[in-house]
Scaffold this motif. Structure first.
Motif, mmCIF file in Angstrom:
data_model
loop_
_atom_site.group_PDB
_atom_site.id
_atom_site.type_symbol
_atom_site.label_atom_id
_atom_site.label_comp_id
_atom_site.label_asym_id
_atom_site.label_seq_id
_atom_site.Cartn_x
_atom_site.Cartn_y
_atom_site.Cartn_z
ATOM 1 N N PRO A 76 0.794 -1.230 0.000
ATOM 2 C CA PRO A 76 0.000 0.000 0.000
ATOM 3 C C PRO A 76 0.825 1.278 0.000
ATOM 4 O O PRO A 76 0.390 2.309 -0.519
ATOM 5 C CB PRO A 76 -0.840 -0.112 1.277
ATOM 6 N N ASP A 77 2.018 1.240 0.574
ATOM 7 C CA ASP A 77 2.888 2.418 0.579
ATOM 8 C C ASP A 77 3.702 2.456 -0.716
ATOM 9 O O ASP A 77 4.171 1.419 -1.183
ATOM 10 C CB ASP A 77 3.837 2.360 1.783
ATOM 11 N N PRO A 78 3.882 3.664 -1.323
ATOM 12 C CA PRO A 78 4.587 3.737 -2.608
ATOM 13 C C PRO A 78 5.993 3.152 -2.607
ATOM 14 O O PRO A 78 6.444 2.634 -3.640
ATOM 15 C CB PRO A 78 4.631 5.240 -2.891
ATOM 16 N N ILE A 79 6.702 3.210 -1.466
ATOM 17 C CA ILE A 79 8.074 2.677 -1.472
ATOM 18 C C ILE A 79 8.095 1.167 -1.271
ATOM 19 O O ILE A 79 9.158 0.552 -1.335
ATOM 20 C CB ILE A 79 8.954 3.356 -0.411
ATOM 21 N N GLN A 80 6.948 0.594 -1.035
ATOM 22 C CA GLN A 80 6.870 -0.862 -0.881
ATOM 23 C C GLN A 80 6.767 -1.497 -2.261
ATOM 24 O O GLN A 80 5.693 -1.821 -2.764
ATOM 25 C CB GLN A 80 5.678 -1.233 0.008
ATOM 26 N N VAL A 81 7.914 -1.667 -2.873
ATOM 27 C CA VAL A 81 7.997 -2.198 -4.231
ATOM 28 C C VAL A 81 9.193 -3.134 -4.293
ATOM 29 O O VAL A 81 10.263 -2.846 -3.737
ATOM 30 C CB VAL A 81 8.111 -1.055 -5.270
ATOM 31 N N ALA A 82 9.030 -4.284 -4.928
ATOM 32 C CA ALA A 82 10.100 -5.276 -4.949
ATOM 33 C C ALA A 82 9.941 -6.199 -6.142
ATOM 34 O O ALA A 82 8.870 -6.292 -6.752
ATOM 35 C CB ALA A 82 10.092 -6.090 -3.653
ATOM 36 N N ALA A 83 11.030 -6.898 -6.448
ATOM 37 C CA ALA A 83 11.020 -7.828 -7.575
ATOM 38 C C ALA A 83 10.248 -9.099 -7.244
ATOM 39 O O ALA A 83 9.740 -9.769 -8.143
ATOM 40 C CB ALA A 83 12.452 -8.167 -7.980
ATOM 41 N N THR A 84 10.158 -9.436 -5.949
ATOM 42 C CA THR A 84 9.435 -10.638 -5.550
ATOM 43 C C THR A 84 8.513 -10.323 -4.372
ATOM 44 O O THR A 84 8.758 -9.403 -3.589
ATOM 45 C CB THR A 84 10.403 -11.765 -5.123
ATOM 46 N N ALA A 85 7.476 -11.137 -4.219
ATOM 47 C CA ALA A 85 6.552 -10.972 -3.095
ATOM 48 C C ALA A 85 7.269 -11.255 -1.773
ATOM 49 O O ALA A 85 6.973 -10.622 -0.749
ATOM 50 C CB ALA A 85 5.361 -11.903 -3.274
ATOM 51 N N GLU A 86 8.235 -12.180 -1.806
ATOM 52 C CA GLU A 86 8.951 -12.546 -0.581
ATOM 53 C C GLU A 86 9.726 -11.361 -0.019
ATOM 54 O O GLU A 86 9.799 -11.173 1.202
ATOM 55 C CB GLU A 86 9.909 -13.717 -0.868
ATOM 56 N N GLU A 87 10.311 -10.538 -0.901
ATOM 57 C CA GLU A 87 11.039 -9.370 -0.429
ATOM 58 C C GLU A 87 10.137 -8.439 0.369
ATOM 59 O O GLU A 87 10.536 -7.898 1.410
ATOM 60 C CB GLU A 87 11.632 -8.596 -1.614
ATOM 61 N N LEU A 88 8.919 -8.210 -0.113
ATOM 62 C CA LEU A 88 7.986 -7.330 0.589
ATOM 63 C C LEU A 88 7.566 -7.927 1.926
ATOM 64 O O LEU A 88 7.415 -7.220 2.924
ATOM 65 C CB LEU A 88 6.750 -7.063 -0.270
#
Length: 369
Positions: free
Chosen positions: A303-315
């Motif tokens: 939900p937060d704009p900086i919460q972005v990653a190549a994989t779901a596991e990273e988040l």
């Protein structure tokens, strides 16, 4: 490209409907054709299970445009039953599509919009001039300048008994008026921070004004050989040519810096995983994205704009996100860039493309250079 204007777009939880609609009317049955094109886009949204309230809000906006005939194309972003952002286009969008996704599909819009350089256009004559100034936020300011001196404006014909006196008086009048116009140009250019200036109008008046404007304005100025009004299409064409040149220079400058920093192993990263990580940590000064609206690259978001990653596991590991969602990589990167006050450069796909379609110039590195 400053992305601050997009920040309010991301305040909704979504999902977002994004519509690029062609509203052109170039044939006898043009109105019907435009309506059919919209119906096809609406059907696409319905097939994607767009919420009914959001669909109604988009329909009202586009049907109003069709009825008022105000544009050749329109871009609409809507969420939670409201149109959050729309922009009329003077021509059809390069692509026409309608999508529903966690984030708005903004890259085609940003590529279409291009860099928004603050600029100034002045049309001058011997009595004064008209000035239009546009800031980086798109805000317009119009200024009419009337010279303090009205008489004499024209030189007398050769042979008149007081010819030389009137000629000198005319030239003095032009100079006085030109000085006032130049002063207003300087002030307006400073207010809107103009990076491009076009001066047109009467050739003698142009020359007089160009002698009086400040050096800081002069270095951004081109002279248009048009003795015409402020809204003349030919003058608009000259301005657009200048702004396209400025855009090309901007892309080249950033691309050269990116290549240099990357080659030196310093403040640059290349490729989707590294760029995503740099954005997540607030390191990106300028994001470089290739204008590839058909890319199928995906990223995971929270939900937060900086919460972005190549994989779901990273988040899940870094932020504890329990329900990460996948979306277009360019949409996720632009949202993160806007939130972290990063600039964006859209690299045209017909130019010499980088080895990687995604990269960034960094504010700082996490390891010593």
């Amino acid at each position: 490209m400053d992305l601050a204007f997009l920040k309010t777009l991301y305040e909704r939880p979504g999902p977002y409907a994004s519509v690029y609609a062609d509203l052109t009317r170039t044939t006898e049955d043009a109105a019907k054709a435009a309506e059919l094109r919209w119906r096809a886009l609406r059907a696409e949204l319905e097939d994607q299970n767009t919420p009914k309230a959001t669909l109604r809000a988009i329909a009202r906006t586009i049907e109003e445009e069709l009825a008022m005939r105000r544009s050749e194309g329109i871009v609409v972003f809507a969420a939670d039953g409201e149109v959050v952002h729309r922009e009329r286009l003077p021509h059809p969008p390069r692509i026409t599509r309608a999508t529903l996704a966690p984030l708005p599909d903004v890259l085609p819009y940003l590529a279409e919009r291009g860099e928004q350089f603050p600029h100034l256009v002045a049309v001058v004559d011997r009595r004064g001039g008209a000035i239009d100034c546009v800031g980086a936020d798109g805000r317009h300011e119009h200024i009419d300048v009337r010279g303090d001196e009205e008489f004499p404006i024209r030189k007398v014909k050769a042979g008149d008994w007081n010819q030389s006196r009137y000629q000198r008086s005319s030239e003095n009048t032009w100079k006085i008026n030109a000085k006032k116009v130049a002063h207003e140009i300087d002030r307006a250019a400073d207010r809107c921070r103009a990076e491009a200036v076009v001066i047109a109008g009467d050739i003698r008046a142009r020359n007089a004004v160009l002698e009086e404007v400040s050096e800081s304005v002069l270095e951004h100025t081109v002279e248009a050989d048009k003795n015409t009004g402020i809204n003349d299409p030919e003058l608009d064409e000259e301005l657009n040519r200048l702004l396209k040149l400025k855009t090309a220079e901007r892309v080249m400058t950033v691309a050269e810096r990116f290549d240099r920093e990357l080659a030196n192993g310093e403040r640059a990263v290349s490729g989707l995983p590294a760029t995503t990580q740099a954005l997540r940590h607030g390191q990106v000064e300028t994001l470089l994205l290739m204008d590839d609206t058909d890319s199928d690259d995906r990223l995971w978001i929270g939900p937060d704009p900086i919460q972005v990653a190549a994989t779901a596991e990273e988040l899940r590991e870094e932020f504890g996100i329990t329900d990460p969602r996948a979306d277009r990589a360019d949409a996720a990167l632009v949202r993160a860039a806007a939130a972290t006050d990063s600039e964006l450069v859209v690299v045209p796909s017909n130019d010499q493309a980088p080895d990687q379609p995604v990269g960034a110039v960094l504010r700082y590195t996490t390891t010593p250079a």
